[in-house]
Design a protein around this motif. Structure first.
Motif, PDB file in Angstrom:
ATOM      1  N   ILE A 134      58.543  23.811 -11.771  1.00 19.03           N
ATOM      2  CA  ILE A 134      57.798  23.382 -12.780  1.00 19.03           C
ATOM      3  C   ILE A 134      57.458  24.026 -14.145  1.00 19.03           C
ATOM      4  O   ILE A 134      57.962  25.560 -13.146  1.00 19.03           O
ATOM      5  N   ILE A 145      53.055  20.167 -18.827  1.00 13.75           N
ATOM      6  CA  ILE A 145      53.489  20.572 -17.988  1.00 13.75           C
ATOM      7  C   ILE A 145      54.530  19.612 -17.869  1.00 13.75           C
ATOM      8  O   ILE A 145      54.982  18.642 -17.472  1.00 13.75           O
ATOM      9  N   LEU A 147      58.071  18.868 -14.979  1.00 16.39           N
ATOM     10  CA  LEU A 147      58.598  19.288 -13.530  1.00 16.39           C
ATOM     11  C   LEU A 147      60.657  18.872 -13.866  1.00 16.39           C
ATOM     12  O   LEU A 147      61.208  17.994 -14.211  1.00 16.39           O
ATOM     13  N   ALA A 260      49.314  20.753 -10.123  1.00 18.76           N
ATOM     14  CA  ALA A 260      50.328  20.121 -10.484  1.00 18.76           C
ATOM     15  C   ALA A 260      51.724  20.581  -9.286  1.00 18.76           C
ATOM     16  O   ALA A 260      52.783  20.121  -9.325  1.00 18.76           O
ATOM     17  N   ALA A 261      51.431  22.055  -9.279  1.00 16.61           N
ATOM     18  CA  ALA A 261      52.997  22.585  -7.698  1.00 16.61           C
ATOM     19  C   ALA A 261      52.710  21.967  -6.857  1.00 16.61           C
ATOM     20  O   ALA A 261      53.459  22.550  -5.819  1.00 16.61           O
ATOM     21  N   HIS A 264      53.693  18.775  -5.798  1.00 12.52           N
ATOM     22  CA  HIS A 264      55.200  18.209  -6.273  1.00 12.52           C
ATOM     23  C   HIS A 264      55.499  19.511  -4.963  1.00 12.52           C
ATOM     24  O   HIS A 264      56.803  19.423  -5.331  1.00 12.52           O
ATOM     25  N   VAL A 269      57.219  28.215 -10.606  1.00 16.38           N
ATOM     26  CA  VAL A 269      56.613  28.591 -11.766  1.00 16.38           C
ATOM     27  C   VAL A 269      57.388  28.644 -12.877  1.00 16.38           C
ATOM     28  O   VAL A 269      57.184  30.714 -12.557  1.00 16.38           O
TER      29      VAL A 269
END
Ligand code: KG4
Ligand code: ZN
Length: 334
Positions: A134, A145, A147, A260-261, A264, A269
């Protein structure tokens, strides 16, 4: 082995770099001082300054790299997004230079370039992010953000619905009359202030999206009320104000990145873009990653704000794919 000349002119920095494969040989940046007195980038003045800078900057990059023009295998350039007049200078120069040398052109997206700056070879820290990872992309114009599934597959998980994070920081600085660009000044003053002195609330926005215009407005109203009681309020509490607004913005940014991390199941990161130079953002990302046993990728300062080295690394990966650009391609602003 390939030698790439890269050119970046999307906003107010004229930059040229030379890369040998993923290794940087030179990276020259001419920052335009002319905008400071106006408190923001004046597009018309930016394109004129690019026009003045482009030849000496490219010349310098070639000289510093210790190569000859004839050694160049391809010319990479930022095609967009950015200011049209600024982009035109770099794009036109790259096209004519490539044409004169008989070398192929490579078009690069400025945002992808910011993210791919993590792949420039650094002897002191040779580790590169592994896919998927990410990346929080935070610049003066964008907040996303992403991916990353491969070098050029970037899924936008979330983004700002109004102002960019850098824009909010710059506007807060402008309200306090701290000069332009405000990011570095707020960063410096915040170090002497108390981040918990004032509380600014952040909006409830769905998913991984952001909104920064409300933070800016509440900051403005807060100061207006205080200034009515004490005209010297800003002057007296500058450091505390900077520390508090910085904490608000960085906290908001990283809360969603962490989410988000986790969602997913990503364990690496990265941050990229001008605002990734911010010391609190850097230390807080490291803290969060340490907490989860994730790996943080924090770019060296010279690759945070606009530079051609990042355009060169993006160009290199396209060169490997044989992904060349047509001479007739126009720049794009968004
Ligand atoms: O990536 P960039 O150089 O240009 C764009 O593509 O927009 O980002 C510029 C932004 C500006 O908003 C500037 O204030 C911010 O990056 N910035 C910082 C810092 N250094 C630059 N923001 C916070 N802290 C910093 N140390
Ligand atoms: Zn940028």
């Amino acid at each position: 082995m390939s030698i790439i000349l890269a050119i970046e002119s999307s906003c107010d920095d004229t930059s040229a770099a030379v890369l040998q494969d993923d290794t940087l040989l030179s990276n020259i940046i001419a920052s335009q001082k002319v905008h400071e007195q106006y408190g923001g980038v004046v597009p018309e003045l930016a394109s004129r300054a690019h026009q003045q800078n482009i030849i000496p900057v490219v010349d310098g990059a070639i000289r510093e790299a210790g190569i000859k023009k004839e050694d160049i295998d391809a010319v990479a350039f930022t095609r967009g997004p950015g200011l049209m007049g600024s982009l035109m200078v770099g794009v036109s120069f790259a096209k004519s230079f490539g044409q004169a040398l008989g070398k192929p052109l490579i078009e690069v997206n400025h945002l992808q370039a910011h993210v791919l700056s993590h792949f420039i070879h650094k002897p002191e820290s040779p580790e590169k992010p592994e896919f998927p990872f990410i990346c929080l992309l935070v610049s003066g114009g964008h907040t996303q953000i992403l991916l990353l599934r491969s070098h050029f597959e970037m899924e936008v998980l979330g983004q700002t619905i109004d102002d960019a994070a850098g824009e909010a920081i710059d506007k807060a600085a402008k309200i306090m009359d701290l000069g332009y660009p405000g990011g570095p000044v707020i960063d410096r003053l915040a170090k002497e202030g108390n981040p918990d002195a004032y509380h600014f609330s952040t909006p409830q926005i769905q998913g991984y999206d952001y909104s920064f215009s409300g933070i800016k407005t509440s900051f403005l109203y807060f100061l207006r009320d205080r200034l009515k009681e004490d005209p010297d309020f800003i002057e007296k509490h500058k450091a505390d104000l900077c520390a508090s607004i910085q904490k608000t913005i960085v906290g908001f940014l990283l809360k969603k990145v962490e989410r988000a991390a986790l969602d997913h199941k990503v364990r690496q990161v990265a941050i990229a873009g001008g605002v990734s130079a911010n010391s609190l953002l850097r230390s807080e990302l490291q803290r969060i990653c340490d907490k989860h046993h994730w790996q943080a990728f924090i770019p060296p300062f010279k690759f945070c704000t606009d530079n051609a080295a990042m355009v060169g690394i993006a160009g290199y990966f396209k060169y490997l794919k044989g992904d060349f650009a047509d001479i007739s391609l126009p720049p794009y602003t968004r």
